[in-house]
Write an enzyme that holds these catalytic residues in place. Structure first.
Site, short mmCIF file in Angstrom:
data_model
loop_
_atom_site.label_atom_id
_atom_site.label_comp_id
_atom_site.label_asym_id
_atom_site.label_seq_id
_atom_site.Cartn_x
_atom_site.Cartn_y
_atom_site.Cartn_z
N ASP A 15 -35.04 -84.26 23.36
CA ASP A 15 -35.56 -83.49 22.22
C ASP A 15 -34.49 -83.30 21.15
O ASP A 15 -34.25 -82.19 20.67
CB ASP A 15 -36.06 -82.12 22.67
CG ASP A 15 -37.03 -82.20 23.83
OD1 ASP A 15 -36.88 -81.42 24.79
OD2 ASP A 15 -37.92 -83.06 23.79
N GLU A 173 -46.96 -82.70 18.90
CA GLU A 173 -45.92 -81.66 19.10
C GLU A 173 -44.65 -82.08 18.37
O GLU A 173 -44.64 -83.08 17.67
CB GLU A 173 -45.64 -81.49 20.60
CG GLU A 173 -45.25 -82.77 21.30
CD GLU A 173 -45.40 -82.69 22.80
OE1 GLU A 173 -45.75 -81.64 23.34
OE2 GLU A 173 -45.15 -83.71 23.47
C1 6LW Z 1 -40.81 -80.39 24.43
C2 6LW Z 1 -42.07 -81.05 23.98
C3 6LW Z 1 -42.39 -81.89 25.16
O1 6LW Z 1 -40.68 -79.10 23.94
O2 6LW Z 1 -41.64 -81.57 26.23
O3 6LW Z 1 -43.67 -83.27 26.40
C4 6LW Z 1 -40.97 -80.37 25.93
N1 6LW Z 1 -43.27 -82.76 25.21
O4 6LW Z 1 -41.93 -81.78 22.79
C5 6LW Z 1 -39.69 -80.27 26.66
O5 6LW Z 1 -38.88 -81.38 26.43
#
Ligand code: 6LW
Length: 509
Positions: A15, A173
């Site tokens: 991330d 996201e």
């Molecule tokens: C992160 C999100 C995700 O906040 O995993 O699967 C989370 N997507 O973008 C943790 O890495």
């Protein structure tokens, strides 16, 4: 022309978020239950990075919770700079809430402020400082939304607005907003952080939309490419001092087929070019293990500790080497660096318990590497132990253990894969000092030791398959750690296990 390799931050560095201040780039990654939290990196050429500190270095800033190892606590952060101040915005995911907050610093090496709590739900927060002085929060809570915010107080200003939700793939996201050449751009992740991961982008004349999807979305993905890097996504854009654009993103490097990865999600660097107001990432939208580009900045090797480098630690000085992490907030007395040694005084928690314990780990950053630890420890009671572990979480780890059984000091191999646990290859050894060794390869983790009475003779205690210590076999959002540990296994130890030296040596990949 410059050629560089991916990952730029090997090992568990997921991330990534990046910003530039003058000629300096700063990058942060998520850290989950590990402490200190949110490592901060610095570079001047985007390829060579040094770790300069962490955002969360005080218990007052974060209380890391047990309950779901590798799945809770510090999720994806975003780093931004505005008007002389660095901002990192992040989510602490505990069992019952998603607490979003901001920490600030004038110096990215720290200290960072106490958290400024935010009233916004969900995960993957980002900040955008608009030219008119308005600051926007973007986040993910059953979809992408935006709200004006006062970053100094954390107060929401006005209403939340759902904006572009990606191209229709699952799990939009990781949103980030940018204003480029008079247009607002929204970059987001979609498809989930596994093999279907991708990044997509849209643009609008208004920050509130409507947003027009890029004609060649997804702009970043390794889906459909036969590449050693997979699951590319969760990207952040940055412009360098020459007006060239780049993206950092996460990716995984599976051991072999079927695709299982043990190093965690790693940070990758991708060149970006613009055409007709749309960005083109990497090679045909893919993240390559190696890029050759004439856009690269002049090489500048920073002086500080670089993830991926060899480390020999003799535990001198006050502060721990920056590569070390505790698992959860440190408990006073369990791990102590003093008088040129590292002392681990095991509490009652066993290594396989999801609890704060006498544990200190550093990321495994290479498929092939060697770790060594010089240990001085003569257990006084059966069950007392100390050793060297390859550790994914309390339910998945292998270790060489110096312990005592039926009054007999010995060394043994222990392997835990979920509910399966075996202690084997028990070798009697009365030496108080020994060197423990872990040799890692793509296929196997091998343990051996050399007693002080025969320092050149390494005796194998066996090992275990690398494939069972992978995210797909038993992990979640993190990667493997190489850890020193001690435990009283049901009661606190009377005397500490003393480590005199630790070495991490990358091998040929
Ligand atoms: C992160 C999100 C995700 O906040 O995993 O699967 C989370 N997507 O973008 C943790 O890495």
């Amino acid at each position: 022309m410059t050629t560089y390799q991916n990952p730029i931050l090997p090992g568990f560095h997921p991330d990534p978020s990046i910003c530039r201040v003058g000629e300096d780039f700063y990058l942060v990654t998520s850290s989950f239950e590990y402490f200190p939290g949110i490592p901060v990196f610095h570079s001047r050429d985007l390829i060579h990075w040094e770790q300069i500190g962490h955002c969360l270095t005080r218990n007052s800033q974060v209380h890391l919770v047990t309950g779901a190892p590798n799945c809770l606590n510090i999720y994806a952060p975003t780093i931004r700079w505005h008007d002389g101040l660095f901002y990192v915005i992040v989510t602490c995911v505990t069992g019952d809430n998603h607490g979003n907050f901001i920490v600030t610093a004038k110096d990215p090496a720290g200290p960072w402020s106490e958290p400024i709590p935010l009233p916004f739900p969900g995960i993957d927060p980002s900040l955008f400082f608009d030219a008119d002085g308005t600051v926007y929060y973007t986040g993910t809570d059953d979809g992408i939304y935006l709200c004006a915010v006062n970053p100094e107080t954390g107060e929401a200003i006005g209403e939340r607005h759902r904006i572009w939700q990606g191209t229709g793939a699952n799990n939009p996201e990781g949103p980030h907003l940018y204003r480029i050449n008079g247009m607002y751009y929204l970059l987001l992740a979609q498809g989930g952080t596994e093999l279907c991961h991708m990044a997509a982008i849209a643009r609008s004349e208004s920050v509130y939309g409507p947003y027009t999807s890029c004609p060649h979305n997804p702009v970043l993905t390794n889906i459909g490419h036969n590449l050693p890097i997979k699951a590319a996504g969760h990207a952040d854009l940055v412009e360098d001092t020459n007006g060239n654009w780049w993206a950092v993103c996460l990716g995984i490097r599976p051991l072999a087929y079927p695709f299982r990865h043990n190093l965690g999600r790693e940070t990758m660097l991708v060149p970006v070019r613009w055409e007709d107001g749309w960005p083109f990432f990497g090679e045909d939208g893919a993240v390559l293990p190696q890029f050759t580009t004439d856009a690269a900045l002049p090489t500048e090797i920073p002086e500080g500790y670089a993830p991926g480098s060899a480390v020999t630690d003799t535990f001198s000085g006050e502060a721990l080497h920056p590569s070390w992490n505790y698992c959860y907030n440190p408990v006073p007395g369990l791990v102590e660096q003093k008088d040129g040694t590292l002392r681990l005084l095991g509490n009652a928690a066993a290594l396989s318990e999801d609890a704060p314990k006498a544990w200190l780990g550093r990321r495994q950053e290479h498929f092939c590497c060697t770790a060594e630890a010089d240990l001085e420890f003569l257990p006084e009671a059966d069950g007392e132990e100390a050793g060297l572990s390859i550790y994914m979480n309390p339910g998945h780890h292998y270790e060489i253990v110096r312990t005592r059984q039926n009054g007999q000091p010995c060394v043994l191999l222990r392997r835990r894969i979920g509910s399966l646990c075996a202690a084997e290859h028990v070798i009697p050894c009365a030496d108080a000092r020994m060197t423990l060794r872990l040799t890692c390869s793509r296929e196997w983790y091998q343990f051996s030791f050399a007693a002080q009475s025969a320092p050149e003779t390494f005796v194998s205690v066996g090992g275990g398959e690398a494939g069972y210590l992978t995210t797909e076999a038993g992990g979640c959002f993190t990667g493997n750690y190489i850890a020193l540990f001690a435990s009283g296994n049901g009661k606190p130890m009377k005397n500490a296990a003393v480590f005199h030296r630790f070495a991490y040596l990358p091998g040929a990949e």
